[in-house]
Design an enzyme around this catalytic site. Structure first.
Site, PDB file in Angstrom:
ATOM      1  N   TYR A 107       0.840  -1.201   0.000  1.00 47.17           N
ATOM      2  CA  TYR A 107       0.000   0.000   0.000  1.00 47.17           C
ATOM      3  C   TYR A 107       0.875   1.250   0.000  1.00 47.17           C
ATOM      4  O   TYR A 107       0.622   2.195  -0.777  1.00 47.17           O
ATOM      5  CB  TYR A 107      -0.918  -0.015   1.215  1.00 47.17           C
ATOM      6  CG  TYR A 107      -1.954   1.080   1.226  1.00 47.17           C
ATOM      7  CD1 TYR A 107      -3.037   1.040   0.353  1.00 47.17           C
ATOM      8  CD2 TYR A 107      -1.872   2.144   2.118  1.00 47.17           C
ATOM      9  CE1 TYR A 107      -3.995   2.043   0.362  1.00 47.17           C
ATOM     10  CE2 TYR A 107      -2.821   3.148   2.135  1.00 47.17           C
ATOM     11  CZ  TYR A 107      -3.887   3.095   1.259  1.00 47.17           C
ATOM     12  OH  TYR A 107      -4.833   4.091   1.269  1.00 47.17           O
ATOM     13  N   LYS A 162       0.955   4.158  -2.938  1.00 51.20           N
ATOM     14  CA  LYS A 162       0.618   5.553  -2.661  1.00 51.20           C
ATOM     15  C   LYS A 162       1.816   6.481  -2.841  1.00 51.20           C
ATOM     16  O   LYS A 162       1.656   7.648  -3.230  1.00 51.20           O
ATOM     17  CB  LYS A 162       0.031   5.682  -1.246  1.00 51.20           C
ATOM     18  CG  LYS A 162      -1.340   5.015  -1.107  1.00 51.20           C
ATOM     19  CD  LYS A 162      -2.344   5.514  -2.145  1.00 51.20           C
ATOM     20  CE  LYS A 162      -3.725   4.901  -1.958  1.00 51.20           C
ATOM     21  NZ  LYS A 162      -4.691   5.404  -2.966  1.00 51.20           N
TER      22      LYS A 162
END
Length: 253
Positions: A158, A162
């Protein structure tokens, strides 16, 4: 007698006459952003897979909302976006997370997050920018995360996706700025939603999060949506290539 309409200050102009596309609009942050943009006067196009969620969105919105029951991972949505005559705002919100320790990340989890959080975000932004470029203006807002600025356990993939979105935001802003298109991101901390509340039943996890947020509370959906409306509106006309952190100070450590 002068009957002309008084000129509003830039922060009060709202989004009347603007068309805003929001992906992942059926629940959570996407739904909150769609509702806030509608309340600010925009014509909102909400995209989600669930027809039921979109029906609720339409009924709850301040103004008429057009909905597309589509999977953002499919080519169909890209063709639909490019066929638009007008698009002023993109909230590139669709994304996912599957927390796993680094040593245990599965290939399926890796591929799922890379596909939706990076590849799909890229192509949706690209097609949207093509429409905006025809009109010489637009605002693209990527939904990032505080994890696009820091690292955290059980979130390696993640964080990677991002951080990629933050790099994409900067590069797009540099390239598309001369075309009149602004590109920014919003980077929230943990948000209080029905989906996140079960995580905080784990006292050690809750303590970790509260230790990292100087304000000692979670964010709300409305606070994130307010940041999106700001970046969509004329009030942020000179803001380009930045990340608006809605994180209570997490990344200030």
């Amino acid at each position: 007698m002068d009957d002309s309409t008084p000129t509003l200050p830039v922060w009060a102009e709202g989004l009347h006459g603007k068309v805003a596309l929001v992906t992942g609009a059926g629940k959570g942050l996407g739904r909150a952003c769609a509702l806030a943009l509608s309340a600010a006067g925009a014509k909102v196009i909400g995209v989600a897979r669930s027809s039921e969620d979109l029906a609720v969105l339409r009924s709850d919105a301040s103004n008429e909302v057009v909905t597309w029951a589509m999977d953002v991972n499919t080519p169909d949505i890209l063709e639909k976006i490019e066929s638009l005559e007008q698009l002023d705002v993109l909230v590139n919100n669709a994304g996912t997370n599957q927390p796993q320790s680094f040593l245990d990340v599965t290939d399926d989890a890796l591929d799922t997050m890379l596909t939706l959080n990076v590849r799909t975000a890229f192509v949706v932004a690209q097609r949207s920018a093509r429409v905006m470029a025809r009109r010489g203006s637009g605002s693209i807002i990527h939904m990032s995360s505080q994890m696009g600025h820091v690292g955290s356990p059980r979130r390696t993939v993640y964080c990677m996706t991002k951080h990629g979105i933050e790099g994409l935001t900067k590069a797009m802003a540099v390239e598309l700025g001369p075309l009149g298109i602004r590109v920014n991101s919003v980077a929230p901390t943990f948000i209080d939603t029905p989906l996140t509340r079960p995580f905080f039943a784990d006292e050690s996890f809750r303590e970790f999060v509260m230790d990292m947020i100087p304000l000692k509370r979670l964010g709300t959906l409305e606070e994130v949506a307010a940041a999106v409306v700001y970046l969509a509106s004329p009030a942020s006309a000179i803001v380009n290539g930045t990340s608006l952190k809605v994180d209570g100070g997490w990344t200030a450590h």
